[in-house]
Each structure stands twice: as structure tokens, then as C-alpha cells.
Design a protein around this motif. Structure first.
Motif, mmCIF file in Angstrom:
data_model
loop_
_atom_site.group_PDB
_atom_site.id
_atom_site.type_symbol
_atom_site.label_atom_id
_atom_site.label_comp_id
_atom_site.label_asym_id
_atom_site.label_seq_id
_atom_site.Cartn_x
_atom_site.Cartn_y
_atom_site.Cartn_z
ATOM 1 N N PRO A 41 12.857 28.857 9.173
ATOM 2 C CA PRO A 41 11.975 29.837 9.525
ATOM 3 C C PRO A 41 12.923 31.141 9.837
ATOM 4 N N LEU A 42 11.962 32.219 9.931
ATOM 5 C CA LEU A 42 12.910 33.403 10.339
ATOM 6 C C LEU A 42 13.360 33.257 11.854
ATOM 7 N N ASP A 43 12.336 32.694 12.724
ATOM 8 C CA ASP A 43 12.881 32.591 14.153
ATOM 9 C C ASP A 43 14.265 31.897 14.253
ATOM 10 N N MET A 44 14.345 30.759 13.648
ATOM 11 C CA MET A 44 15.482 29.784 13.603
ATOM 12 C C MET A 44 16.713 30.560 13.223
ATOM 13 N N ALA A 45 16.630 31.107 11.945
ATOM 14 C CA ALA A 45 17.616 31.891 11.383
ATOM 15 C C ALA A 45 18.142 33.172 12.096
ATOM 16 N N LEU A 46 17.067 33.699 12.664
ATOM 17 C CA LEU A 46 17.290 34.993 13.776
ATOM 18 C C LEU A 46 18.209 34.344 14.931
#
Length: 154
Positions: A13-18
Motif C-alpha cells: 500500500p502507498l503508506d508502506m512504500a512511502l
């Protein structure tokens, strides 16, 4: 001149990648701007970045505050007031070829399950590489990040 890295999110998910990318960028000593298109998404990211485990704290702020210039990571929908050396775009937020040239790195993160987001990323790739920007395309389809394409250096 910097490079544009395109991250095709299909596993994380975006949060994890960020969290991962921001951690590495901060370790490199970069100041970072995260540019989104909507305040709602930035609100969600702001909360998620404050909610990380204590041993992986990610100092950041929202644009428009009294201390924008001091923020190591600044979430914004426009230009950043923290003099970034790295720009991260989400939600198809625009990035100009001149910004790529002025930064150490530009990261374009896009949702691989959203055909509209994929199309916007393709157009951004074409625009940036046509302007002479170096670019790399990273995919996590195999379960880990792999570089799948690289534009020739201008």
C-alpha cells in the motif's frame, strides 16, 4: 541533474512504500516534499506517518504551517516551502522536467490497480523522458522491487 523513479505499486500500500522510501531518503540526507492532489489523501498520510513504530519515526509536517522551512518531510498540494532535494508525487500530481533537473531525485508512486493512475504515470514518463530527464521504472509485481526499464541519459 536528478532522475525520476517511477514506482508501480502492486503489492505494497502507498503508506508502506512511502515509509520505506522516506526512511532511505532521510538517511541520504535529503529534504523531501510529498506532493499530492487532494487534502484528504494528505490528511490520511499525515496520520499514517505519525503512526509508525517509534523506532522508525518519520518527522514531517503539512504545508502552510509556521515551520514549513524546517520540515525534513513536507506534505503539500503545491510547491514546497522546505527547499526539498527530493520530490515524491502521489495521486498523479504533476511534476515538471525542470523539477527533475533541480532535485537529487523525483519519485512518482502510482497504484497499479487504478488504470487511470497507470495512464497518468505513462504520460508523465513520456513527458519527462522526452524533455531529456533520466528515468527508471520499478515494479514490485514479483514481490520485491525490480527495475524493469530505464531511459537513456540525455
Amino acid at each position: 541533474m536528478g532522475e525520476a523513479y517511477f514506482y508501480h505499486l502492486t503489492q505494497s500500500p502507498l503508506d508502506m512504500a512511502l515509509r520505506i522510501l522516506l526512511g532511505k531518503s532521510l538517511q541520504a540526507g535529503w529534504r523531501i516534499a510529498i506532493r499530492g492532489r487532494t487534502e484528504a489523501t494528505l490528511d490520511r498520510l499525515d496520520l499514517a506517518l505519525w503512526s509508525v513504530p517509534p523506532d522508525s519515526f518519520l518527522p514531517h509536517g503539512r504545508a502552510g504551517g509556521d515551520h514549513d522551512a524546517a520540515q525534513p518531510v513536507l506534505l503539500t498540494t503545491g510547491t514546497a516551502g522546505n527547499d526539498p532535494t527530493c520530490l515524491v508525487t502521489i495521486e498523479g500530481a504533476q511534476v515538471d522536467p525542470a523539477e527533475v533537473g533541480a532535485m537529487e531525485r523525483v519519485m512518482v508512486l502510482f497504484d497499479g490497480f487504478d488504470e487511470g493512475a497507470v495512464q497518468v504515470a505513462r504520460e508523465q514518463w513520456k513527458t519527462l523522458t522526452a524533455a531529456g530527464c533520466a528515468a527508471k521504472y520499478w515494479s514490485e509485481a514479483s514481490g520485491r522491487w525490480e527495475m524493469k526499464a530505464e531511459s537513456p541519459r540525455a
